[in-house]
Design a protein around this motif. Structure first.
Motif, PDB file in Angstrom:
ATOM      1  N   ARG A  27      55.851 -53.493  28.233  1.00  0.00           N
ATOM      2  CA  ARG A  27      56.560 -52.694  27.447  1.00  0.00           C
ATOM      3  C   ARG A  27      57.867 -52.340  28.496  1.00  0.00           C
ATOM      4  O   ARG A  27      59.054 -52.093  28.622  1.00  0.00           O
ATOM      5  CB  ARG A  27      55.863 -51.179  27.682  1.00  0.00           C
TER       6      ARG A  27
ATOM      7  N   GLN B 181      61.099 -54.748  27.857  1.00  0.00           N
ATOM      8  CA  GLN B 181      61.109 -54.008  26.936  1.00  0.00           C
ATOM      9  C   GLN B 181      62.360 -52.894  26.804  1.00  0.00           C
ATOM     10  O   GLN B 181      63.145 -52.720  26.590  1.00  0.00           O
ATOM     11  CB  GLN B 181      60.121 -53.591  25.912  1.00  0.00           C
TER      12      GLN B 181
ATOM     13  N   LEU C  85      59.414 -49.582  19.878  1.00  0.00           N
ATOM     14  CA  LEU C  85      58.469 -49.179  21.004  1.00  0.00           C
ATOM     15  C   LEU C  85      57.244 -47.737  20.677  1.00  0.00           C
ATOM     16  O   LEU C  85      58.045 -47.083  20.032  1.00  0.00           O
ATOM     17  CB  LEU C  85      59.362 -47.982  22.838  1.00  0.00           C
TER      18      LEU C  85
END
Ligand code: SAH
Length: 355
Positions: free
Chosen positions: A28, A31, A50
């Motif tokens: 994450r 990202q 997300l």
């Protein structure tokens, strides 16, 4: 409420650590960095793909931007754009976007104000406020990058307000972040640090084994004149500075650039050129001649075009490598600190955003 920390101050590994601490998967972090650095999205709650719970959890203690852009001046002469940013604690700093044939350079500030008091420079004339944080340094670049998303930034120079080697840790961390494959993957060879001559920090930089370009603001070839133009010379006189520059070229095998701002009648005479030749002829270096950018309230005048050519020819005939930097954005006060000075002297006037 806890103060939010800016993601821009974090190395990718540090962000990954924070994400994992909160029991979210490490990918994450990658990202988020992709949205910020590659897609110019600066709000955690606006990042597509997300999960909302993740974004909300992070937005509780992290944010992206910490600077507000309060002014933007476009040069009618050469399309150079100067940005003035305001920090959260009310300091002003400047950054410049410089388009040249096929090159897009961003000039960043490293400090709010400057403590080195060079006689010809506007940056220090309102004193030194503080070092900029890593996040504030990166914020300048990302804001300008977003504004010019059609043009890839090719070069970064620490030639804005402040002395980058006096804010050593933050400037180096910012460079490491620019460099990282998960952010901009921006090559260190395209990043220049310009210093007024902090000899010990130059020696420290050598040990970092980074590929950054080093520029030294010289402006005078003898201690008597340099003491007057650049008081830092009283602490690190030419002997120490040139020794550090020599060590830099020996260890890194890189060319060092000396900046030399030509001021009429002060450092542009034949004897100045001869002293410069004696000082630099055995060094692996290049000299960048810059006509002085005239500033309000300053007695100094710009070198005449004829004298500039005479000076340059003398250096070149004696085997020194020499380039001429055309001043950019003169109509928008693009030299160090000039616009901030104008803004701050407009006491109590509301500063409007021209964007
Ligand atoms: N503190 C660092 C970086 C900031 S200044 C340094 O001294 O190198 C970036 C360059 O702009 C320096 O070479 C500085 O001497 C030069 N400069 C400052 N004021 C100027 C002016 N009015 N005209 C032309 N160059 C100027």
């Amino acid at each position: 409420m806890t103060k939010q920390q800016s993601i821009l101050g974090l190395l990718p590994e540090e962000l990954t650590g924070l994400v994992k601490e909160r029991h979210f998967p490490a990918y994450r972090a990658k990202q988020i960095l992709g949205w910020i650095y590659k897609k110019n999205i600066f709000c955690l709650l606006e990042m597509p793909n997300l999960p909302q719970d993740f974004c909300k959890a992070l937005a509780g203690f992290l944010k992206v931007l910490s600077l507000t852009c309060v002014k933007k001046h476009v040069s009618a002469q050469d399309k150079t754009i100067k940005y003035v940013f305001k920090t959260e604690d009310g300091n002003f700093l400047e950054s410049v976007f410089i388009p040249q044939k096929g090159r897009f350079t961003v000039c960043l500030s490293s400090q709010a104000g400057c403590s080195f008091n060079c006689a010809f420079c506007a940056s220090g004339s309102r004193g030194y406020k503080r070092n900029l944080t890593v996040a504030e340094i990166i914020n300048q670049l990302l804001w300008i990058k977003k504004e010019h998303s059609n043009n890839k930034i090719t070069n970064i120079v620490f030639m804005g307000m402040g002395e980058p080697l006096a804010n050593y840790e933050s400037v180096l961390k910012a460079i490491k972040i620019f460099n990282h494959p998960d952010t901009l993957c921006f090559g260190a060879r395209r990043i220049t640090i310009s210093t007024c001559g902090l000899a010990p920090e130059i020696s420290r930089l050598i040990k970092e084994n980074l590929q950054v370009e080093l520029s030294i603001s010289l402006h005078a070839a003898n201690d008597k004149l340099r003491d007057k133009l650049m008081p830092v010379n009283k602490i690190y006189p030419l002997r120490d500075l040139i020794a550090a520059a020599r060590e830099y070229t020996k260890v890194t095998h890189r060319v060092v650039t000396f900046e030399y701002v030509l001021i009429s009648g002060i450092n542009d005479r034949e004897q100045d050129a001869q002293e410069l030749i004696r000082l630099l002829r055995t060094l692996k270096c290049k000299i960048n001649l810059i006509p002085f950018n005239e500033t309000e309230n300053m007695q100094f005048r710009r070198v005449s075009p004829a004298q500039l050519n005479v000076f340059k020819d003398t250096l070149m005939k004696n085997g020194l490598k020499c380039t001429l930097r055309r001043s950019r954005g003169e109509d928008i006060l693009a030299a160090c600190g000039q616009l901030r000075l104008q803004l701050e002297s407009a006491k109590n006037k509301a500063v409007t955003c021209n964007l």
